[in-house]
Motif scaffolding. Structure first.
Motif, PDB file in Angstrom:
ATOM      1  N   LYS A 940     -19.001  19.694  -2.572  1.00 19.06           N
ATOM      2  CA  LYS A 940     -18.305  19.375  -3.823  1.00 19.06           C
ATOM      3  C   LYS A 940     -19.243  19.498  -5.021  1.00 19.06           C
ATOM      4  O   LYS A 940     -20.455  19.344  -4.907  1.00 19.06           O
ATOM      5  N   TRP A 941     -18.636  19.736  -6.167  1.00 18.26           N
ATOM      6  CA  TRP A 941     -19.444  19.915  -7.380  1.00 18.26           C
ATOM      7  C   TRP A 941     -20.232  18.659  -7.715  1.00 18.26           C
ATOM      8  O   TRP A 941     -21.319  18.728  -8.266  1.00 18.26           O
ATOM      9  N   SER A 942     -19.638  17.487  -7.343  1.00 15.89           N
ATOM     10  CA  SER A 942     -20.320  16.236  -7.704  1.00 15.89           C
ATOM     11  C   SER A 942     -21.711  16.182  -7.071  1.00 15.89           C
ATOM     12  O   SER A 942     -22.633  15.590  -7.619  1.00 15.89           O
ATOM     13  N   ILE A 943     -21.847  16.836  -5.891  1.00 21.28           N
ATOM     14  CA  ILE A 943     -23.153  16.833  -5.221  1.00 21.28           C
ATOM     15  C   ILE A 943     -24.163  17.622  -6.052  1.00 21.28           C
ATOM     16  O   ILE A 943     -25.286  17.190  -6.278  1.00 21.28           O
ATOM     17  N   LEU A 948     -28.592  17.935  -9.851  1.00 14.23           N
ATOM     18  CA  LEU A 948     -29.103  18.392 -11.158  1.00 14.23           C
ATOM     19  C   LEU A 948     -29.545  17.218 -12.014  1.00 14.23           C
ATOM     20  O   LEU A 948     -30.535  17.296 -12.733  1.00 14.23           O
ATOM     21  N   MET A 949     -28.795  16.108 -11.929  1.00 12.93           N
ATOM     22  CA  MET A 949     -29.198  14.939 -12.716  1.00 12.93           C
ATOM     23  C   MET A 949     -30.565  14.445 -12.226  1.00 12.93           C
ATOM     24  O   MET A 949     -31.403  14.001 -13.006  1.00 12.93           O
ATOM     25  N   SER A 950     -30.783  14.522 -10.883  1.00 16.52           N
ATOM     26  CA  SER A 950     -32.084  14.104 -10.359  1.00 16.52           C
ATOM     27  C   SER A 950     -33.176  15.068 -10.809  1.00 16.52           C
ATOM     28  O   SER A 950     -34.319  14.690 -11.018  1.00 16.52           O
ATOM     29  N   VAL A 951     -32.806  16.343 -10.937  1.00 14.02           N
ATOM     30  CA  VAL A 951     -33.779  17.349 -11.396  1.00 14.02           C
ATOM     31  C   VAL A 951     -34.114  17.106 -12.859  1.00 14.02           C
ATOM     32  O   VAL A 951     -35.259  17.236 -13.278  1.00 14.02           O
ATOM     33  N   GLY A 952     -33.099  16.744 -13.628  1.00 11.83           N
ATOM     34  CA  GLY A 952     -33.315  16.506 -15.053  1.00 11.83           C
ATOM     35  C   GLY A 952     -32.811  17.687 -15.867  1.00 11.83           C
ATOM     36  O   GLY A 952     -33.024  18.847 -15.507  1.00 11.83           O
ATOM     37  N   ALA A1025     -39.424  20.794 -10.836  1.00 11.22           N
ATOM     38  CA  ALA A1025     -38.173  20.071 -11.081  1.00 11.22           C
ATOM     39  C   ALA A1025     -37.593  19.551  -9.762  1.00 11.22           C
ATOM     40  O   ALA A1025     -37.227  18.387  -9.657  1.00 11.22           O
ATOM     41  N   CYS A1026     -37.554  20.442  -8.767  1.00  6.73           N
ATOM     42  CA  CYS A1026     -37.012  20.022  -7.464  1.00  6.73           C
ATOM     43  C   CYS A1026     -37.912  18.971  -6.820  1.00  6.73           C
ATOM     44  O   CYS A1026     -37.442  18.093  -6.090  1.00  6.73           O
ATOM     45  N   VAL A1246     -28.420  16.888   0.513  1.00  6.58           N
ATOM     46  CA  VAL A1246     -28.256  15.966  -0.621  1.00  6.58           C
ATOM     47  C   VAL A1246     -27.006  15.130  -0.396  1.00  6.58           C
ATOM     48  O   VAL A1246     -26.992  13.923  -0.615  1.00  6.58           O
ATOM     49  N   GLU A1247     -25.967  15.801   0.117  1.00  3.18           N
ATOM     50  CA  GLU A1247     -24.702  15.109   0.346  1.00  3.18           C
ATOM     51  C   GLU A1247     -24.895  13.994   1.379  1.00  3.18           C
ATOM     52  O   GLU A1247     -24.429  12.874   1.205  1.00  3.18           O
TER      53      GLU A1247
END
Length: 1516
Positions: A940-943, A948-952, A1025-1026, A1246-1247
């Motif tokens: 899902k896109w939320s994942i 991405l939010m964790s990446v910044g 970033a990752c 991640v999921e």
């Protein structure tokens, strides 16, 4: 002009005419060329390649395809063609005899050659049908060549017919050809379809056959037969039933015997080359000329090569052709550029474009089939090796088995055998890479001369630089693995001891420890990221540096003549590009090959290990007794080791019960092993006949249902099955288990108690109905009354096995009187043997033995005890009275030992399952553990958003910007070259304008430098970033898991949580960063390419959108299908290894029952199942590759065609630029889809982590308005109508109300499942109160933070759990106490002397789970923890495990003296420990039934407490 050659006279017309064919606007081939080359080429092809078809015909195991419309039509049409050619021949003969017209040799030869060739094709057709070949590639290509080669003649015939006057000859030729050509087209079309399946086949085909065999040749070429599966996978998630059965030639049934044949040969060869073994094994005094260890082991490599080399060679030939074709496109590019420069007829441009397309398509096909071949070979090798390893592991001798752990052997299968699969695909690069480099250099030299060496030098220098970096990365990887293992190991301990951690409120300390390791790990990963960027920096500089230096040298070395033209620049650039790939690959391949060779060494060592000597046990039927050992000497180690069993003479009469007794380690189990042939026989003779059933000391339970474990491969006979269950006392257990006998048993029988395992193992033996039973202490783990039941009903003289021969190792002295023969072992020798009475009278070793085992006698029922006591007293006098005393108190604790297993609270509420449930429902209901969710469908896109939010956001934007800048520089520098090559003003009056040239060189250099710097950052940014994301996500996960309530850990297997911390975090750390950065880079590269082509030939924009759409559709199809296939493959892989691990541990049982073959079959079927999931995913890769490369090929074609169309408006330099870019796109596109799908597959990690980072949490650890610093001062406790429940609506404690005064000592008693432990859990708020409340010192504990509560009360838990680390950290993880406080606590816990005796003192390293301390010492460490905290409220959960009496006394004494001023709650399992408490609380079924001082309750003869005391023998 014409070449005057012998062929001219052969045809009577010129053979070749350049003016007519090449230098013209309307090209035409001469009639002679058409008559010779175009006819001979296809025919020659068929004669040469027919041997391929013959090879398949000879190797085919299938026969007789039924005649049908397709093969009949094919034969008829071929016959028609033969007839037609005979007519042609007749006409030629007729004409020459008439002499009307001169007839040349060509006119005779051409029909004759065709007649013979069509005859050959008909023969092949017939035999292909007879030998079951459904589609022939050789014939397909033959007809295709004929059709293509016939086109020029078709054109000529039509033109001649139109232009020449009506001559009979022309008419005849025209008509004959017009009949001939449609016939060959028809044959070509017929050859596109596959024939029917053969009637006679040795293979058993499963449900859904692989559609490959039923597919025609074009469908096989392009893998179109895979389309239906891709479509299914796109529509819905694939399940196992969608997959096809494995092709029979790839299954174990075919691969394994093939390999075995050659492996046996290698072994025989080894025997011969290593010198004879002097004598055969049967004689004990075998002479070895060479010591064992000097023998050269037989290698598996030759066997593998001989078994599977044919396919591999075929693949290698495909690769060779592909490598040569790679160098045709640069030559075509050169022709195209010169075509745009010079004025040549248009048709040539289109011809070049078509040639480029054909060349690319051929390469695509060759590569796809090359890889398929290689993967197939890899698969077959893996199947053969897996099976070979499995069989070997079941035959290993004991000394060999000791050398490697189960884990190591499983690794051979999972890692080393797997390496072959990965390597086969790239092994050919070892010769292919140098070949490609050599060819590229050869062509470059032709264009640029010696200047090439400058570029080459750079490439060569970069190889060792890369090697150094790769080495460094490798050491870092090893370091990172080490930290990861450390972290996962600690995590494992934390999860195993989570209950204790929560009760002590120690989570923060352990969280810090884990994060410390994690930070070290992250530090290493950061270094790796920098190194990786350095590598990528080098690789992106390399092509540029190479071209720059080469051109620089070229231009400077001879400024007047060496002028960079478009042809030179772009052809050499595309050649340099071909060199890039093999150069990058070489180091990787070499490393991989080295790893595999190490793997081969390990496999060789294993495959050459000693095997059990099958001949050590004879099976002579004439022997009267079923089991006989004469003068036996046996050892567990090598032949020359000291014997474990010496001079054994034993004769077991048929149908007798023989007991084998002796002290621990006297060789009882070894004796049984000797009977089974498990030990090395040094000398003597062992004979057994009849089938054997064996019950090992440690029950071996398979991961299957209970019923399968008992049936053990035998068919179910309900009546005898029920009988076996009853006599083995399993009925009550089945009733308690949620699924009855359909309950799934976890690995190693994890959800059964020891006693249950032992009884299941016994039931398996009894159900097996063997002639001889070898029972290795089967009653050791069961309760005394159950033991009595089993002895009476199964083993004893009246039991189910009374007519069978039973050899029974036992410690249960009480039953010895009922045996036929007692054998006493001492130090590996039979010290005495005889009947029970006879031995007692001897007063020898047996009488001593009886004394040793008095504690055991206590367990059995009292009436038997009296008999034994009398026996012993009469025979031995009163010397044992004192020994009995000590054993007494122990027996009280044993009644608790047979409980439902820990963590599974099924025991608290016995659930009867209604009979109405069908078996399948039962299977669902009884799953001990919730099934793990296999994610299906797309992620899902939320994942992605979460990641991405964790990446910044900032990092993401910078990454994309850097990549954009990189592409700008790359495209810019190439554009600049195009400008330079097209600048006609650089030559003024025949001399080169130096200033202008230097300006071009300078700008080119500057653009290159920019490109290099940009590439470094473009690569580093996503890594960093990752990296940050991995750090953040792990912290979240850890924090959350530690804050999850305890119930979560009881329903979730630890392995599942650990795999989040291990595998999934590893994906975040290592896989995702490189994949993400690749995806971004490739995306921009593709955009750059499309941009360049569109700018140079704007017409191209028209096709970008449709091509993009097709591309997107293919990619979606592939990603959906491939992801599911990968999941299915990995799900089906673990059963292979778990079954393997299980089989190794149970090898002796499997051999004893003689079911080795069944287990081998089971293992092979699991491998086949896994391969049937793996094969489609290989095909999916190739299916995708072909389709994507076709898109790429189409882009090349379009770029070329548009360049031809726009030839008047474009510079040659721009053409060179656009096409050399297009030539690169196929690889980039392919890689892009690969990586996108990898990212999609791996983002699942991640999921999965997110799922566990968002579980519900327990209450807050600390609250603002906490209790006072000194709370609780007195430790007074009040329970007000307290109700506690584990599951809603099933209270484990109901309405308990009571008050405990400060400094009271309260004993809590009750039978199993009465709710004693639940109360402590409520006290620590592990279980929150469903109703009512608990007050400590008047404060409601529900109003506090969990840590504020838990750190102020102390528990001494039931199981003493220690963590790895120092002894000090085990006592005081927060370092809150001084050393002398710790020593004082140790002193009171009676550990001071022990700790002072340790070399490291308080810094002594405790092993995982406290393995290096005895159970008693661990219990004392827990006591020391409590002494250190010394809180006013102490909960003592008594150990069920019978701690030795001394430790027990110490603990009791310490608690009475040290905790005199505290309130102590004791959960007692042994009543004598609480007889002196102030109050006793009796719980029954979750309710408080009695609450008073112990004496008061004892005076009431009706109280429950009184009856419990009576059972325990405290009151008489």
């Amino acid at each position: 002009m014409s070449y005057n050659s012998t062929l001219d006279s052969f045809c009577g017309t010129p053979f070749w005419n350049s003016t007519a064919t090449w230098y013209t606007d309307n090209p035409e081939l001469t009639p002679c060329f058409q008559q010779t080359v175009l006819i001979w080429t296809p025919c020659l092809y068929l004669w040469v390649f027919a041997f391929l078809d013959l090879y398949y015909i000879f190797n085919s195991k299938e026969r007789n395809i039924p005649w049908n419309i397709l093969n009949i039509t094919k034969l008829l049409v071929t016959c028609l063609l033969i007839v037609l050619k005979f007519v042609d021949l007749g006409v030629a003969v007729h004409l020459s005899s008439n002499g009307e017209k001169e007839v040349y040799n060509a006119n005779y030869y051409s029909p004759v050659i065709k007649i013979l060739t069509f005859g050959l094709s008909a023969t092949l057709l017939f035999y292909n049908r007879k030998y079951g070949m459904r589609a022939s590639g050789v014939l397909f290509f033959f007809w295709l060549l004929l059709v293509v080669a016939g086109i020029p003649q078709l054109r000529s015939e039509i033109i001649d017919h139109k232009n020449l006057d009506d001559d009979e000859n022309v008419k005849y030729n025209f008509i004959s050809y017009m009949v001939y050509y449609p016939l060959i087209v028809l044959m070509f079309i017929l050859n596109c379809f596959a024939d029917l399946p053969p009637k006679d086949t040795p293979y058993k085909y499963q449900k859904n056959q692989c559609p490959e065999n039923a597919a025609g040749f074009p469908s096989r070429l392009t893998f179109s037969w895979f389309d239906p599966l891709a479509l299914t996978g796109f529509r819905r998630s694939l399940v196992e039933n969608d997959l096809w059965a494995l092709n029979p030639p790839d299954s174990s049934k075919e691969c394994v015997p093939k390999f075995d044949k050659f492996w046996e040969r290698s072994l025989k060869k080894r025997e011969l080359s290593n010198g004879t073994k002097a004598t055969y094994r049967k004689t004990s005094a075998s002479v070895n000329f060479k010591p064992e260890n000097e023998k050269k082991p037989a290698s598996i490599l030759p066997a593998l090569c001989l078994a599977f080399g044919g396919q591999f060679l075929f693949g290698s030939i495909l690769k060779l052709i592909n490598d040569i074709l790679m160098f045709i496109s640069p030559q075509l590019l050169k022709l195209l550029i010169s075509f745009v420069k010079n004025d040549e007829p248009d048709w040539k441009g289109y011809a070049y474009a078509v040639a480029l397309l054909l060349c690319a398509i051929t390469q695509t096909m060759l590569l796809a089939h090359y890889f398929t071949r290689m993967y197939l070979v890899g698969m077959r090798i893996r199947t053969a090796l897996t099976s070979a390893i499995y069989r070997k592991s079941l035959r290993l001798s004991n000394s060999a088995r000791k050398e490697s752990t189960v884990g190591e052997i499983v690794n051979l299968m999972s890692v080393d055998a797997q390496r072959f699969v990965e390597l086969t695909a790239y092994l050919n690069m070892i010769w292919s890479a140098p070949l490609q480099i050599a060819l590229a250099l050869y062509f470059l030299w032709a264009i640029l001369g010696p200047s090439v060496l400058a570029g080459l030098a750079v490439m060569i220098i970069l190889i060792p630089v890369n090697g150094l970096i790769a080495n460094r990365v490798k050491t870092l990887q090893i370091k990172q693995m080490k930290y990861k293992d450390e972290r996962v190991k600690l995590m494992n301990e934390v999860l195993n001891g989570i209950k204790v951690l929560k009760m002590y409120a120690w989570e923060p300390s352990f969280e810090d420890q884990i994060l410390q390791i994690r930070n070290k790990e992250m530090h290493v990963l950061k270094q790796t990221a920098y190194l990786n960027s350095a590598t990528s920096f080098i690789w992106s500089c390399a092509p540029f540096l190479v071209t720059f230096l080469t051109f620089f040298t070229y231009v400077i070395s001879d400024p007047e003549n060496n002028i960079p033209t478009a042809e030179r620049i772009f052809v050499s650039m595309s050649l340099f590009f071909t060199m890039n790939v093999p150069l990058g690959f070489l180091p990787f391949i070499i490393v991989s090959a080295i790893e595999t060779s190490v793997g081969i060494k390990r496999l060789n060592k294993f495959m050459n290990c000693d095997e059990l000597d099958i001949s050590s046990v004879d099976h002579d039927k004439k022997e009267p007794s079923p089991i006989v050992i004469e003068n036996g000497n046996f050892t567990w180690g090598e032949k020359d080791a000291d014997p474990v069993l010496k001079n054994i003479n034993l004769n077991v009469p048929r149908g007798s019960l023989v007991a084998i007794v002796g002290a621990v380690g006297s060789g009882k189990s070894s004796l049984l092993a000797a009977m089974l042939g498990e030990m090395n026989k040094i000398s003597g003779r062992v004979n057994t006949h009849g089938s054997i059933a064996y019950v090992p000391q440690q029950a071996w339970i398979q991961n299957a249902t209970l019923q399968d474990n008992i049936l053990f491969g035998k068919p179910l006979q309900q009546q005898s099955y029920n009988n076996v269950i009853n006599v083995c006392a399993l009925k009550p257990d089945f009733d308690v288990l949620p699924g009855g006998d359909q309950t799934e048993i976890g690995e190693k029988g994890i959800n059964l108690s020891g006693g249950q395992k032992q009884r299941v193992s016994l039931a398996r033996a009894v159900y097996h109905e063997a002639d001889n039973y070898l029972l290795d202490d089967p009653l050791s783990a069961v309760d005394s009354h159950v033991g009595k039941h089993i002895f009476d009903k199964v083993i004893g003289p009246a039991g189910l096995l009374k007519d069978r021969t039973r050899v029974w190792v036992t410690h249960n002295v009480s039953y010895l009187a009922q045996t036929d023969l007692v054998v006493v072992l001492r130090d590996g020798q039979v010290s005495e043997a005889g009947s029970y009475q006879h031995l007692l009278e001897k007063k020898g070793a047996f009488a001593d033995f009886l004394l040793h085992h008095l504690s055991d006698i206590e367990k059995t029922s009292p009436d038997e005890l009296d008999v034994l006591k009398q026996d012993l007293e009469t025979k031995l006098g009163t010397e044992f009275q004192n020994k009995l005393q000590r054993a007494r108190s122990l027996s009280e604790s044993t009644s608790e030992s047979e409980q439902t297993p820990a963590g599974d609270r099924a025991g608290s509420v016995k659930q009867k399952t209604p009979d109405a449930l069908t078996q399948s429902n039962l299977k669902e209901k009884n799953k001990l553990i919730e099934a793990e969710k296999a994610e299906t469908g797309s992620v899902k896109w939320s994942i992605y958003k979460h990641y991405l939010m964790s990446v910044g956001v900032f990092a993401s934007v910078v990454t994309i910007l850097m990549n954009l800048i990189l592409q700008v520089f790359q495209v810019g520098s190439n554009y600049w070259l195009a400008e330079w090559s097209s600048d006609s003003k650089i030559i003024v009056n025949g001399t080169v304008d130096r200033a202008k040239r230097d300006m071009y060189l300078g700008v080119y250099g500057a653009l290159g430098a920019g490109q290099a710097i940009a590439s470094f950052f473009a690569d580093l940014m996503p890594y960093l970033a990752c990296w940050r994301a991995a750090k953040v996500i792990h912290e979240l996960l850890l924090d959350n898991v530690l804050k999850t309530p305890l119930q979560f850990f009881e329903v979730t297997p630890i392995g599942r949580i650990l795999s989040r911390f291990g595998k999934d975090v590893d994906v975040l750390d290592t896989s995702l960063p490189s994949e993400a950065s690749d995806v971004i880079y490739c995306t921009f590269e593709v955009l750059g390419t499309l941009f360049v082509i569109s700018v140079s030939t704007p017409l191209f924009l028209v096709i970008v959108v449709p091509v993009g759409l097709i591309y997107y559709v293919i990619q979606r199809f592939y990603v959906a299908t491939s992801r599911q296939l990968k999941r299915l493959e990995s799900i089906s892989r673990s059963p292979i290894y778990s079954h393997f691990g299980e089989s190794i541990t149970g090898a002796s049982t499997i051999r004893a029952y003689g079911v080795t073959d069944r287990f081998i079959e089971e293992s092979e079927s699991r491998v086949d199942h896994n391969q049937s999931c793996y094969y489609p995913s290989c095909i999916a890769n190739r299916w995708l590759a072909i389709r994507l490369e076709m898109i790429g090929n189409f882009i090349i074609f379009s770029a070329a065609v548009f360049a031809v169309l726009g030839r008047n408006s474009i510079y040659p330099g721009i053409v060179g630029l656009s096409i050399s870019y297009a030539l690169q796109i196929t690889q980039t596109l392919n890689w892009l889809v690969r990586m996108t799908s990898e990212v999609e597959t791996n983002i699942v990690a991640v999921e999965r982590i997110k799922e566990y980072a968002e579980t519900e949490q327990e209450a807050a650890w600390n609250l603002e308005k906490g209790p006072g610093a000194t709370w609780p001062e007195t430790g007074a406790l009040q329970l007000e109508q307290l109700t506690l429940e584990y599951r809603p609506g099933e209270p484990a404690l109901r309405d308990v109300t009571c008050t405990v005064a400060p400094r009271d000592k309260l004993g809590i008693v009750g039978r199993t499942g009465a709710g004693k432990s639940t109360l402590t859990l409520g006290l620590f708020r592990i279980v929150e109160a469903a109703a009512g409340r608990i007050l400590i010192d008047g404060v409601d504990i529900a109003t506090l933070g969990l840590h504020q509560l838990r750190s102020r009360i102390t528990i001494i838990p039931q199981e003493p759990i220690l963590f790895s680390g120092t002894l000090r950290s085990n006592l005081d993880p927060f370092e809150a106490y001084s050393d002398e406080e710790i020593w004082r606590a140790l002193e009171h816990a009676h550990l001071r002397a022990f700790v002072q005796g340790l070399p490291a003192g308080l810094r002594h390293e405790v092993a995982e789970g406290g393995e290096n301390l005895s159970v008693g010492q661990r219990q004392l460490v827990c006591l020391a923890r409590a002494l250190l905290r010394k809180t006013p409220l102490l909960v003592l959960d008594e150990a069920t495990a019978a701690v030795d009496l001394e430790t027990d006394d110490l603990i009791q004494k310490t608690i009475r003296s040290e905790f005199a001023s505290c309130t102590v709650l004791t959960i007692a399992h042994r009543l004598n420990t609480i007889m002196d408490s102030t109050k006793v609380m009796v719980l029954d079924r979750g309710q408080l039934v009695e609450y008073a001082a112990p004496q008061q309750l004892l005076n009431d003869k009706n109280s429950i407490f009184y009856s419990m005391a009576k059972d325990a023998g405290i009151v008489n």
